[in-house]
Design a protein around this motif. Structure first.
Motif, PDB file in Angstrom:
ATOM      1  N   UNK A   1       0.798  -1.228   0.000  1.00 43.06           N
ATOM      2  CA  UNK A   1       0.000   0.000   0.000  1.00 43.06           C
ATOM      3  C   UNK A   1       0.831   1.279   0.000  1.00 43.06           C
ATOM      4  N   UNK A   2       2.129   1.168  -0.214  1.00 44.32           N
ATOM      5  CA  UNK A   2       2.975   2.359  -0.362  1.00 44.32           C
ATOM      6  C   UNK A   2       3.131   2.648  -1.851  1.00 44.32           C
ATOM      7  N   UNK A   3       2.645   3.800  -2.338  1.00 43.47           N
ATOM      8  CA  UNK A   3       2.811   4.121  -3.762  1.00 43.47           C
ATOM      9  C   UNK A   3       4.292   4.308  -4.102  1.00 43.47           C
TER      10      UNK A   3
ATOM     11  N   UNK B   1      11.444   4.867  -6.688  1.00 45.92           N
ATOM     12  CA  UNK B   1      11.124   6.036  -5.876  1.00 45.92           C
ATOM     13  C   UNK B   1       9.926   5.712  -5.003  1.00 45.92           C
ATOM     14  N   UNK B   2       9.989   6.106  -3.742  1.00 45.72           N
ATOM     15  CA  UNK B   2       8.965   5.725  -2.773  1.00 45.72           C
ATOM     16  C   UNK B   2       8.224   6.957  -2.255  1.00 45.72           C
ATOM     17  N   UNK B   3       6.895   6.890  -2.285  1.00 42.17           N
ATOM     18  CA  UNK B   3       6.045   7.957  -1.744  1.00 42.17           C
ATOM     19  C   UNK B   3       5.632   7.569  -0.332  1.00 42.17           C
ATOM     20  N   UNK B   4       6.558   7.706   0.595  1.00 41.13           N
ATOM     21  CA  UNK B   4       6.306   7.325   1.985  1.00 41.13           C
ATOM     22  C   UNK B   4       5.263   8.249   2.608  1.00 41.13           C
ATOM     23  N   UNK B   5       4.638   7.771   3.674  1.00 40.58           N
ATOM     24  CA  UNK B   5       3.619   8.569   4.348  1.00 40.58           C
ATOM     25  C   UNK B   5       4.236   9.831   4.976  1.00 40.58           C
ATOM     26  N   UNK B   6       3.466  10.909   4.952  1.00 44.03           N
ATOM     27  CA  UNK B   6       3.947  12.211   5.381  1.00 44.03           C
ATOM     28  C   UNK B   6       3.280  12.669   6.676  1.00 44.03           C
ATOM     29  N   UNK B   7       4.045  13.433   7.464  1.00 39.22           N
ATOM     30  CA  UNK B   7       3.486  14.138   8.621  1.00 39.22           C
ATOM     31  C   UNK B   7       2.757  15.383   8.102  1.00 39.22           C
TER      32      UNK B   7
ATOM     33  N   UNK C   1       6.098   6.433  10.729  1.00 40.95           N
ATOM     34  CA  UNK C   1       5.384   5.923   9.556  1.00 40.95           C
ATOM     35  C   UNK C   1       6.230   5.994   8.291  1.00 40.95           C
ATOM     36  N   UNK C   2       6.835   7.149   8.026  1.00 36.67           N
ATOM     37  CA  UNK C   2       7.632   7.298   6.810  1.00 36.67           C
ATOM     38  C   UNK C   2       8.830   6.374   6.786  1.00 36.67           C
TER      39      UNK C   2
END
Length: 317
Positions: A68-70, A118-124, A131-132
């Protein structure tokens, strides 16, 4: 205080640098004027306004998702699918995206010869630490066993990131070491943030020269509050890698501009790495702003820096 590093680029700054600085100053002024996080993110994505489309240099872009990580693959012509590089974008832990850094990711594929993920990790603030970092670690583990064509082990592995992504790159290395997991062949840190305590003098001595990051120590501490939200101490090595044990880490390449408030975040980390016996290279570019690499090919110094990263990565696998 005597300078503890050598300026890498002794040539006169290119004429193009003036336009880049003006672009960054205008963008910084717009960002500072908004309080809405989504608007700020939209402006950060304009960081690529001077970038050509990846179509202009024939890079293949393949969207994917890992737990589920774009993510997306960037494959320059001739890239080796078994040589893989995880790229972690910057944006202050709250912004940045696959879009904002696609051109840089693609150029790294071209110069390194690697298949770049390239990873679109979760952001604050919606998704504070860890999370990131967790997303980056999941993607790194997946990348070791999967290439753009499907399941298959990597022959060599690399991690690279800019700014907040450089922070996460070092945090990934330290977390892998803590967990006894395989480390990459080498890592690249582009203008990384390494110290949420903002202990370096450059936060004060470069504040009037850095066109995009004008914050002083208080600004970095506020960034820590948004990113951490009480989930960790700012001195935790997985948050501020400057305070980590670098012994046993793979070869590291640091790039930073002499005009950056984050200059000492690199120079101090390099000193610690060398003291721990790590093979580390520091390149300080004269007059360059934060993550100048993003302005290749328009800015000659950016093209030179990206080519230098390619040489470093190819040397190590």
């Amino acid at each position: 205080m005597a300078r503890k590093y050598r300026i890498h680029n002794l040539l006169m700054p290119s004429p193009e640098l003036t336009r880049v600085i003006e672009h960054l100053q205008g963008l910084a002024a717009e960002i500072s004027a908004v309080v809405d996080i989504e608007e700020s993110r939209r402006l950060i994505n304009r960081f690529g306004d001077l970038h050509p489309s990846v179509r202009d240099f024939e890079t293949e872009v393949l969207p994917t998702s890992i737990d589920n990580v774009p993510c997306e693959w960037l494959l320059a012509p001739g890239a080796d699918p078994d040589r893989r590089l995880l790229f972690i974008h910057g944006g202050g832990w709250t912004s940045g995206s696959l879009d904002s850094h696609r051109s840089l990711s693609a150029r790294l594929s071209a110069t390194t010869g690697c298949a770049v993920l390239a990873v679109a990790y979760r952001l604050a603030p919606e998704h504070p630490y860890p999370a990131g970092l967790d997303d980056c670690l999941v993607c790194y583990g997946w990348l070791r066993e999967n290439g753009p064509g499907g399941v298959g082990p990597a022959r060599s592995m690399f991690v690279a990131g800019d700014s907040a992504g450089g922070n996460l790159t070092l945090s990934v290395l330290l977390a892998l070491k803590q967990r006894g997991l395989p480390l990459p062949n080498a890592a690249v840190l582009i203008s990384p943030a390494t110290d949420f305590l903002a202990s370096g003098d450059s936060y004060r001595t470069r504040a009037d020269r850095d066109p995009i990051l004008t914050m002083g120590p208080d600004g970095m501490r506020k960034a820590a509050d948004v990113y951490l939200q009480g989930n960790a101490n700012p001195e935790d090595p997985l948050v501020s890698p400057l305070y980590g044990d670098f012994a046993g880490l793979p070869p590291l390449l640091f790039h930073v501009g002499d005009a950056e408030v984050l200059l000492d975040d690199s120079t101090q980390a390099v000193e610690n790495a060398r003291a721990a016996g790590v093979d580390v290279t520091l390149c300080v570019y004269s007059d360059m702003p934060h993550v100048w690499h993003a302005f290749a090919p328009y800015l000659p110094e950016a093209t030179k820096a990206i080519e230098e990263i390619g040489t470093f990565v190819r040397k190590h696998g």
